[in-house]
Motif scaffolding. Structure first.
Motif, PDB file in Angstrom:
ATOM      1  N   TRP A 145       7.217   7.854  -4.252  1.00  0.00           N
ATOM      2  CA  TRP A 145       6.459   6.631  -4.565  1.00  0.00           C
ATOM      3  C   TRP A 145       5.217   6.961  -5.368  1.00  0.00           C
ATOM      4  CZ3 TRP A 145       1.447   5.938  -2.576  1.00  0.00           C
ATOM      5  CH2 TRP A 145       1.068   6.775  -1.503  1.00  0.00           C
ATOM      6  N   ASP A 181       1.218   5.176  -6.332  1.00  0.00           N
ATOM      7  CA  ASP A 181       0.190   4.212  -5.929  1.00  0.00           C
ATOM      8  C   ASP A 181      -0.473   3.661  -7.183  1.00  0.00           C
ATOM      9  OD1 ASP A 181      -1.900   2.871  -4.505  1.00  0.00           O
ATOM     10  OD2 ASP A 181      -1.770   4.406  -2.954  1.00  0.00           O
ATOM     11  N   SER A 198       0.828  -1.218   0.000  1.00  0.00           N
ATOM     12  CA  SER A 198       0.000   0.000   0.000  1.00  0.00           C
ATOM     13  C   SER A 198       0.850   1.250   0.000  1.00  0.00           C
ATOM     14  CB  SER A 198      -0.900   0.018   1.241  1.00  0.00           C
ATOM     15  OG  SER A 198      -0.095   0.272   2.393  1.00  0.00           O
ATOM     16  N   GLY A 199       0.203   2.344  -0.353  1.00  0.00           N
ATOM     17  CA  GLY A 199       0.864   3.637  -0.281  1.00  0.00           C
ATOM     18  C   GLY A 199       1.149   4.037   1.151  1.00  0.00           C
ATOM     19  N   SER A 200       0.261   3.675   2.048  1.00  0.00           N
ATOM     20  CA  SER A 200       0.498   4.012   3.457  1.00  0.00           C
ATOM     21  C   SER A 200       1.794   3.367   3.938  1.00  0.00           C
ATOM     22  CB  SER A 200      -0.674   3.538   4.323  1.00  0.00           C
ATOM     23  OG  SER A 200      -1.857   4.210   3.936  1.00  0.00           O
ATOM     24  N   ASN A 259      -4.120  15.578  -1.838  1.00  0.00           N
ATOM     25  CA  ASN A 259      -5.400  14.873  -1.765  1.00  0.00           C
ATOM     26  C   ASN A 259      -6.468  15.753  -1.099  1.00  0.00           C
ATOM     27  OD1 ASN A 259      -7.562  13.230  -1.150  1.00  0.00           O
ATOM     28  ND2 ASN A 259      -6.362  11.552  -0.335  1.00  0.00           N
ATOM     29  N   GLU A 271       3.197  16.350  -0.914  1.00  0.00           N
ATOM     30  CA  GLU A 271       2.183  15.451  -1.478  1.00  0.00           C
ATOM     31  C   GLU A 271       1.819  15.970  -2.871  1.00  0.00           C
ATOM     32  OE1 GLU A 271      -0.886  13.958   1.535  1.00  0.00           O
ATOM     33  OE2 GLU A 271      -2.156  15.042   0.134  1.00  0.00           O
ATOM     34  N   ALA A 281       1.174   9.484  -4.307  1.00  0.00           N
ATOM     35  CA  ALA A 281      -0.016   8.635  -4.482  1.00  0.00           C
ATOM     36  C   ALA A 281      -0.664   8.933  -5.833  1.00  0.00           C
ATOM     37  CB  ALA A 281      -0.999   8.867  -3.350  1.00  0.00           C
ATOM     38  N   ARG A 282      -0.746  10.233  -6.171  1.00  0.00           N
ATOM     39  CA  ARG A 282      -1.343  10.651  -7.454  1.00  0.00           C
ATOM     40  C   ARG A 282      -0.343  11.448  -8.291  1.00  0.00           C
ATOM     41  NH1 ARG A 282      -5.265  11.050  -3.658  1.00  0.00           N
ATOM     42  NH2 ARG A 282      -7.048   9.659  -3.928  1.00  0.00           N
ATOM     43  N   HIS A 288      -1.508  13.037   4.162  1.00  0.00           N
ATOM     44  CA  HIS A 288      -1.988  11.687   4.518  1.00  0.00           C
ATOM     45  C   HIS A 288      -1.389  11.121   5.807  1.00  0.00           C
ATOM     46  CE1 HIS A 288      -3.216   7.459   3.772  1.00  0.00           C
ATOM     47  NE2 HIS A 288      -4.175   8.002   3.063  1.00  0.00           N
ATOM     48  N   LYS A 294      -5.021   3.867  -6.886  1.00  0.00           N
ATOM     49  CA  LYS A 294      -5.845   5.079  -6.992  1.00  0.00           C
ATOM     50  C   LYS A 294      -6.327   5.183  -8.438  1.00  0.00           C
ATOM     51  CE  LYS A 294      -5.230   6.154  -2.664  1.00  0.00           C
ATOM     52  NZ  LYS A 294      -4.433   7.151  -1.981  1.00  0.00           N
ATOM     53  N   ASP A 310       5.325  12.140  -1.463  1.00  0.00           N
ATOM     54  CA  ASP A 310       4.156  11.256  -1.469  1.00  0.00           C
ATOM     55  C   ASP A 310       3.486  11.425  -2.824  1.00  0.00           C
ATOM     56  OD1 ASP A 310       1.540  10.293  -1.404  1.00  0.00           O
ATOM     57  OD2 ASP A 310       1.227  10.817   0.702  1.00  0.00           O
TER      58      ASP A 310
HETATM   59  C1  LIG Z   1      -4.306   7.123  -0.732  1.00  0.00           C
HETATM   60  C2  LIG Z   1      -3.148   7.956  -0.277  1.00  0.00           C
HETATM   61  C3  LIG Z   1      -2.126   7.410   0.487  1.00  0.00           C
HETATM   62  C4  LIG Z   1      -2.148   5.988   0.975  1.00  0.00           C
HETATM   63  O1  LIG Z   1      -2.230   5.054  -0.039  1.00  0.00           O
HETATM   64  P1  LIG Z   1      -2.942   3.617   0.223  1.00  0.00           P
HETATM   65  O2  LIG Z   1      -2.523   2.830  -0.960  1.00  0.00           O
HETATM   66  O3  LIG Z   1      -4.414   3.902   0.292  1.00  0.00           O
HETATM   67  O4  LIG Z   1      -2.405   3.104   1.522  1.00  0.00           O
HETATM   68  C5  LIG Z   1      -1.073   8.227   0.839  1.00  0.00           C
HETATM   69  N1  LIG Z   1      -1.018   9.500   0.449  1.00  0.00           N
HETATM   70  C6  LIG Z   1      -1.978  10.070  -0.286  1.00  0.00           C
HETATM   71  C7  LIG Z   1      -1.847  11.485  -0.717  1.00  0.00           C
HETATM   72  C8  LIG Z   1      -3.085   9.332  -0.666  1.00  0.00           C
HETATM   73  O5  LIG Z   1      -4.057   9.903  -1.386  1.00  0.00           O
END
Ligand SMILES: *Cc1c(COP(=O)(O)O)cnc(C)c1O
Length: 342
Positions: A200, A202, A61-63, A145, A141, A176-177, A88, A205, A174
């Protein structure tokens, strides 16, 4: 039934497509924990290349990417990390930075989930003062988000990194996106990640894969990250099954993020025309639409009853577009909001 629901709750709500499932079913697999899964290995190489880093590690996971990165950079010796108040690790990782890494967490303020280099500078500690925590890590980030899917401009990132350099901070992105940001701006993922020691992306998403994320950095940092992956129970076995979904997503679902962005902007423009909705559609740069109404809870519940899922955060309503919601779905959502407010 699922077909009749317009799910704008999050871009995590995507279902793997038939073609993606096929790629997953056909994946070559091995023991990932021993580094013997060829599909995971190929994915890690692709992400390292995409982000311009030496190596990458596939994580569930991203977390976990964020938590391992915090553990890599923060020593449990009074080290302090700096990130936006809505980031996040502050809002949605169960306080892990404090528990798993012993981090002091300093939230920064700023519009759209971003902060100025000067806001970071203002928080820097005096290393010679034994009363103070030690300034150690800054996180950005991209896109933001809860800040509304905003794209950090490269110049703004450069200012933050400049302060980080001046004060010897570690740096983490971060992403994620991150690929939403690259599609929206035309900047490359590697150029956004340059200057960050770890970064990283994800897959679960907007890219539409069911599971996984990859953390990238120097060979040395990623070797260390693999130890924490094992420590946290993140090592897997025949993980190529899910990594194949991620590889499929990187090949097929990146450029199409532009459709999600266009749908989000269309939704925002439609919302802006409604009495009782407050939103500036020009701030909608990617796939996240956050707006204000007088009674968000009632609107949210009425929308849910009408088959339109949105989420509530800090008294605001959030809608996220993704590959399972097309333009007709967004039009339906807009009509539902209009009806709910009427
Ligand atoms: C969703 C998200 C995460 C965590 O990712 P997961 O795969 O849901 O654990 C971390 N940072 C941001 C900005 C996110 O939107």
């Amino acid at each position: 039934m699922p077909d009749s629901v317009i799910n704008l709750y999050s871009d995590t709500q995507t279902q793997p497509s038939a073609e993606m499932r096929q790629a997953m079913a056909n994946a070559a697999v091995g023991d990932e924990q021993r580094g013997l899964d060829p599909t995971v290995t190929a994915l890690q190489e692709e992400v390292a290349e995409l982000l311009g880093k030496e190596e990458a590690v596939f994580l569930p996971s991203g977390s976990m990417c964020n938590q391992i990165a915090v553990r890599l950079h923060i020593r449990p010796l009074g080290d302090e990390m700096y990130l936006h108040r809505l980031a996040h690790p502050i809002t949605a990782e169960a306080g892990g930075a404090a528990v798993l890494s012993g981090a002091m967490v300093m939230p920064l303020e700023g519009g759209g989930g971003m902060f100025e280099g000067e806001a970071l500078r203002a928080r820097m500690r005096d290393p010679s003062d034994s009363h103070e925590p030690r300034s150690r890590l800054v996180m950005v980030e991209q896109t933001t988000n809860l800040g509304g899917g905003r794209v950090w401009p490269t110049a703004k990132i450069a200012e933050v990194l400049e302060v980080a350099r001046e004060f010897g901070l570690r740096t983490h992105l971060d992403g994620a996106r991150l690929l939403n940001a690259t599609v929206a701006s035309g900047e490359s993922a590697a150029s956004y990640a340059a200057g960050f020691e770890t970064a990283w992306i994800d897959f679960s998403k907007g890219l539409g894969a069911p599971v996984g994320a990859c953390l990238a950095g120097s060979a040395e940092l990623i070797a260390e990250a693999r130890r924490y992956k094992q420590m946290l129970g993140g090592s897997m076995r025949q993980a190529g099954i899910v990594a194949a979904g991620a590889r499929y997503a990187l090949q097929h679902n990146v450029e199409r993020l532009a459709e999600d962005h266009a749908n989000a902007r269309f939704l925002a423009e439609g919302l802006a025309e409604l009495d009782g909705v407050h939103i500036d559609p020009t701030t909608v740069e990617t796939n996240i639409v956050i707006f204000d109404v007088a009674d968000p809870r009632t609107l949210h519940d009425n929308l849910a009853a009408a088959g339109v899922e949105m989420s509530l955060l800090e008294g605001r309503v959030r809608a996220v577009t993704h590959l399972d919601v097309d333009r007709a779905g967004v039009e339906r959502a807009l009509t539902a909001v209009r009806n709910a407010l009427a």
